[in-house]
Design an enzyme around this catalytic site. Sequence first.
Site, short mmCIF file in Angstrom:
data_model
loop_
_atom_site.label_atom_id
_atom_site.label_comp_id
_atom_site.label_asym_id
_atom_site.label_seq_id
_atom_site.Cartn_x
_atom_site.Cartn_y
_atom_site.Cartn_z
N SER A 78 34.74 38.15 33.92
CA SER A 78 36.11 38.21 34.42
C SER A 78 36.61 36.84 34.87
O SER A 78 35.88 36.06 35.47
CB SER A 78 36.20 39.18 35.60
OG SER A 78 37.49 39.15 36.16
N SER B 110 39.35 36.81 36.81
CA SER B 110 40.30 37.21 37.86
C SER B 110 40.14 36.42 39.15
O SER B 110 41.13 36.06 39.79
CB SER B 110 40.17 38.71 38.15
OG SER B 110 40.61 39.47 37.06
N THR C 59 39.75 47.70 36.97
CA THR C 59 39.57 47.56 35.53
C THR C 59 38.65 48.65 35.02
O THR C 59 38.24 49.56 35.76
CB THR C 59 39.05 46.16 35.17
OG1 THR C 59 39.13 45.98 33.75
CG2 THR C 59 37.63 45.94 35.64
N LYS D 25 40.61 52.90 35.78
CA LYS D 25 42.06 52.84 35.91
C LYS D 25 42.70 54.22 36.10
O LYS D 25 43.80 54.31 36.65
CB LYS D 25 42.68 52.13 34.71
CG LYS D 25 42.36 50.65 34.63
CD LYS D 25 43.11 49.98 33.49
CE LYS D 25 42.86 48.48 33.46
NZ LYS D 25 43.65 47.79 32.41
N GLY E 166 44.90 51.95 19.26
CA GLY E 166 44.24 52.34 20.49
C GLY E 166 45.11 53.29 21.30
O GLY E 166 46.34 53.33 21.12
N GLY F 41 44.26 53.09 28.47
CA GLY F 41 45.20 52.66 29.51
C GLY F 41 46.06 51.49 29.09
O GLY F 41 47.26 51.46 29.39
N GLY G 240 45.92 37.65 24.15
CA GLY G 240 45.97 38.32 25.43
C GLY G 240 45.84 37.44 26.66
O GLY G 240 45.97 37.95 27.78
#
Length: 428
Positions: free
Chosen positions: A13, A15, A52, A56, A116, A119, A217
Amino acid sequence: MRRGLIGARLGHSYSAGLHRTLGGYPYELIEVDELQLAAMMKKKDFSALNVTIPYKQTVIPWLDELDERARRIGAVNTITNDHGHLKGWNTDAAGFEMMLKQAGMDVGGRKVIVLGNGGAAQAVIAVLEELGAGQIIRVKQRPSAQTLTYPQAYQLHGDAQVLINTSPVGMAPDYQGCPVDLDRFAQLESVADVIYNPHRTRLLLQAQQRGLRTAGGLIMLVAQAAEAVRLFDGKLVGQDQILSATADLARSTLNLVLVGMPGCGKSTLARQLAKLSGRPAVDLDQNIVERTGMPIRTFFDRYGETAFREVEAEILAEACSGSGQIIATGGGVVKSQENIERLRQSGGVFFVHRDLDQLQADESRPLSRSQSDLQRLYRERIALYHQAADFHISNNTTVQQCAQQIWSQWQRHADLFINAGIQKGDSQ
C-alpha cells in the site's frame, strides 16, 4: 486517536505515504482479520479509517450512517468517527472522476464497457451515471442478472467507445494478464484501468499501441486519498497538489530503463545515474554473468542464443518486479515483445542512441565482434528500440552530460506518467 488503513493484506500500500504528504498527520497500515475488524468497530478507538479489500462491504453493518454516494455504490472505503457516530463514505468515486477529467476522457452519451462487478466497479458506475454515459455495460466472467459475459459483450457491444477495467486481471504480480481482447471493440476511443501496480498494465499498453486515449489508476489512488484527507481533517487538497503528489509517487516508484545498441554506454550511464539520483543501478548483463557463472560470450558459445534469451528474460522479469531503480539492459533484450512489455510496465524507457560510427566492436560480445556485425544488428533492432522507448537521448557527448540530460528529462516529464499515457519524448 488512530488514523489508518484497514484491510487483509497491506504490504504494497502507498496510503501511509500519501496521507503523510497530503494530510500531514500520522497514518497506520492496520492488517486485520474479521474478528479483529469486529472488535475494532465495537471499540471505536480511531478517529478515521480507510477501508480496502475485503472489507468495503463488511464494515457497513457496523456504521451508524452512510453518505448518499456510499449508499448508492454499496461499498465504503472511508469511515469517520464523530464522538462515536460512525459514518461511511466512498472516496473512490471522487478519485475516478478526477482520473477521467485529467485524462480528458469524455463519457457523455457514449457506450461504456465496465469490466468487473466489485466495489470499485460500483463506484465507477456511479460516476459514469452522474456524467451522463449513454449506456453502461457490466461485464464479468460469470453471468448474472446485472452483467454479461465476455463473449456476450463481444457479440452484442463491439461498438463500445469507452472501456474501463475494474477487475484485478493484470495487477501485480500477474503482469502478463489482460482481461479483454481490444480488437473486438473496433470503435474504442478510450481505455482506463483502475489498477496502479503495474503503472501500465498490459491492457493499457495494448490500448496505447492502438493510439487510444488511456488512463491508469495512480491518479485515482491519489485523488481518492485527497478526498479522504478532507473527510478526516477538513483540509482541502487542491488539484495542483494532487497532480504533484501523483508525479512524485510515479517518479519514486517507477524504474528508469536504458535500452540501446551494444557499446552505446548503457552500463556506464546507469552507474552515473545511480550516483546522480541515489537510486540503485541494475546491470542485466552483469546479473546474467553472476547467475550463469561465466562470461556471456562463453555462455553463447556453449549453449547458444536461445538458451541465453531464456536466462535474460528470467532475470529481466526479476529486475522489473523491483521499483525505483536504474536498469541497464542488454542490446538484444528488445528482440522479445514480452520483454518490451515488461520494460514499459516497469517504468520509463530511454533509447540511448550513439552514432553507428561511434560504436566499437568488441570481441567479448558474441553478436557484435566486428563493425559489420554492429551494422547488421542496428538494421535489425532500430525499429524495436523505437517501439520500446518513451524517450530518446543522444550519447555522443560525455557520460556526465548524457546522464544529466536523462535525469533532467525524467524530472521534467514526470507529469506525463500521471495517467500512464506516456508520450514519446525527444532529448533537448
